[in-house]
Design a protein around this motif. Sequence first.
Motif, short mmCIF file in Angstrom:
data_model
loop_
_atom_site.label_atom_id
_atom_site.label_comp_id
_atom_site.label_asym_id
_atom_site.label_seq_id
_atom_site.Cartn_x
_atom_site.Cartn_y
_atom_site.Cartn_z
N ASP A 1 0.85 -1.23 -0.03
CA ASP A 1 0.10 0.16 -0.10
C ASP A 1 0.76 1.40 -0.05
O ASP A 1 2.01 1.13 -0.04
CB ASP A 1 -0.89 -0.21 1.18
N GLU A 2 0.38 2.33 -0.05
CA GLU A 2 1.17 3.56 -0.12
C GLU A 2 2.08 4.06 1.08
O GLU A 2 2.90 4.80 0.89
CB GLU A 2 0.05 4.76 -0.29
N PHE A 3 1.59 3.22 2.13
CA PHE A 3 2.54 3.49 3.34
C PHE A 3 3.55 2.34 3.61
O PHE A 3 4.22 2.58 4.50
CB PHE A 3 1.51 3.37 4.44
N GLY A 4 3.64 1.53 2.39
CA GLY A 4 4.77 0.66 2.62
C GLY A 4 4.48 -0.87 3.08
O GLY A 4 5.16 -1.70 3.30
N ASN A 5 3.19 -0.97 3.66
CA ASN A 5 2.73 -2.05 4.27
C ASN A 5 2.42 -3.33 3.17
O ASN A 5 1.74 -3.12 2.29
CB ASN A 5 1.35 -1.90 5.03
N GLU A 6 3.11 -4.48 3.57
CA GLU A 6 2.96 -5.58 2.41
C GLU A 6 2.16 -6.34 2.87
O GLU A 6 1.77 -6.89 4.11
CB GLU A 6 4.36 -6.33 2.35
N SER A 7 1.33 -7.19 1.68
CA SER A 7 0.38 -8.16 2.22
C SER A 7 0.42 -9.14 1.07
O SER A 7 0.98 -8.81 -0.15
CB SER A 7 -1.13 -7.56 2.36
#
Length: 655
Positions: free
Chosen positions: A74-80
């Motif tokens: 996502d735009e905050f760098g959180n990976e899933s």
Amino acid sequence: MKVIKKIERLNKTKGRIENPAIEFIIIPSEGGEEIFGIGKAEIKKPAVFYIKANFTEPEFEVGDTLDVIVKKVDEFGNESSFADSTDFEVGIVEGCDIGNILKPDGEEGQYFLSMKMPIKFIVADSLETDSTKVILRVGIESTDDTTYLPYSEFLQNNKMTEKANSQKTKSNKNDGASFAEDDITFQSCSIQDFMTDAIDTPEAELVEIIEIMLGETKYFGLQMKGEGTSAEYKICEVETEYGNAPVFPEDADGWIWQKTKTVWGDDPAEVVDEGGASGVYWEKKYPLFNGKSFKKMENLNDGLIRVIGRYWEEGKEANYKVKLTANDGAHYKTIIVKVVKPNDLLSDDESISYKWAKDIRNDDLNIDDFLIENGGKHGILPQLLKGQIFQEAIRENDKFWPSYRYEPWQDIRFRNQKNQDNVEYYLKQPYWVDANGMGLESGGEPVPIEHQNIRPILNYSTSTPYPNNPMKIGEYVSDNWAQYYVGSSSSLNRKFSKHPLYGPNEVQVIWNYLSKYYGKRDNKTDAIFQSEYFVKQFLKDNYIEFAQTRKASSYGYFQMLYTTAITGKFKYPRRLGNSPAPEKLSDHEIAKEYVMNHLLQNVNIKLRGKNESYSDNDWTDGFEKIWLESYRLYNGADDYAESIIRNSKKFSPKL
């Protein structure tokens, strides 16, 4: 009916339209009046994610299978993770001749319009190409609910910190930053046009594999060509003859040797396979020899490292592979070091190989293969083991023979040691020889008569390969006189083993006196005869205890003492009541574990004094020095340990 919508007001919060007021007009489908009204509806903007793809390992070898991990960010760098049912478009950008993409159903190819995870890349078993890099392009289609963008856009919008850049440089892992979309010519590997725009480009690089034989020493340094981001690096061997100081070659063709202390860091070797072990020992020292004799350990020049092949087992070569990494402070270069089996143990300047031995079953034993197999398993250099056998075993007809030796001075020492518990233990049955026989009480096994090829052929009246009748110490030594002195039988100059109880060697003193006395009076032949006669008579008159020809004897190629086998850390076993016959130590298959473990025990005793262990590298005293000291624990005789190191130089590993 037709609906005409007109948005009057939008309230935007984080990309989502919340409760906007909407004016709508409803017109019946078959005429009628227009109906006006105000209502509310919620319109969601599609979620935005970036696609990120990485190889799990940034480097690969021939025959490897590489896994590709795909994440959404996502735009905050959180990976899933993506759902297992997600379809990806996957193709090879670079490295088409290195291997193929592998689908979950087993199909291989260089491009797939649609495939699900897991995504794998199969490296060919052999490569005939100059290519060293694989780059894939992994893409995904956006949906009504989700918009996917290239990971390179995320990186452009969120500049990486210097720390992340440093970590990226060290690991060589590609986070998709290396390639903008316009940089890629996909048609280099396929005639297909790439359909998706949301992509990432994971890459992995072929790592150089350097082979080193078990027992072999190699020296390495780091070279650099160019400067800054365009600089190239390579790890190269610095060749030298074992025992000499390695010296950097001259810089050439723009390649410059990096001669700093930090090139190899504090921990340059990393085990490649999880659950494996390091197949090498490394240090920043080298052994200096004076001719064939070991002199001392010296520090290597800055920028050099010594690597020794220490472990090898058939079928387990991959377990011992090591990643060796050098750096210039900002950039890192890696090679894989793989330990391989040598074919022979013989230095180029030696003519007699002693490759074969006879065993107690009268079979021919390939002693090189035996030592390579067992040395490689325990991490003991096979040439050290062969150097020890060369020192200990009887050599006839260019072969080693299983050997037997009664140790009279050890026998006397064991009876008179200060620790009375040890004395009582030594005097116990079984295997204590006395007037009643060969120590068969308490479950002792008889002297085996089936062993063949035992050397030397002893001088007593018996049909067995070992003493099978009680004898007195002086009687035994006199009857087997040639075993207990060093020097020619035709010379008056002889050296006898020191007696451990009385300090000065009384046998040596008597011999020196008699040989000088008779040497002045008689011819040499008569002088030798007279000197031998009186020394033998002295032994028979003064050493009248029964010789412990079973307990106080050493056996086999390595001449392991029975007392060492039963009292060491690795028991034969320790309890005398259930010990096999001492003579069974002549069987190399029985003795090997006790010998190997006893040698390692002695090495660890020396290392513990430095707060080090055998699994460590870069020992404070250096490799050869520690082994020299450990062999002094095995046998404290003058020059014994030095002779092992010296002999080992005769038997360098060869392919």
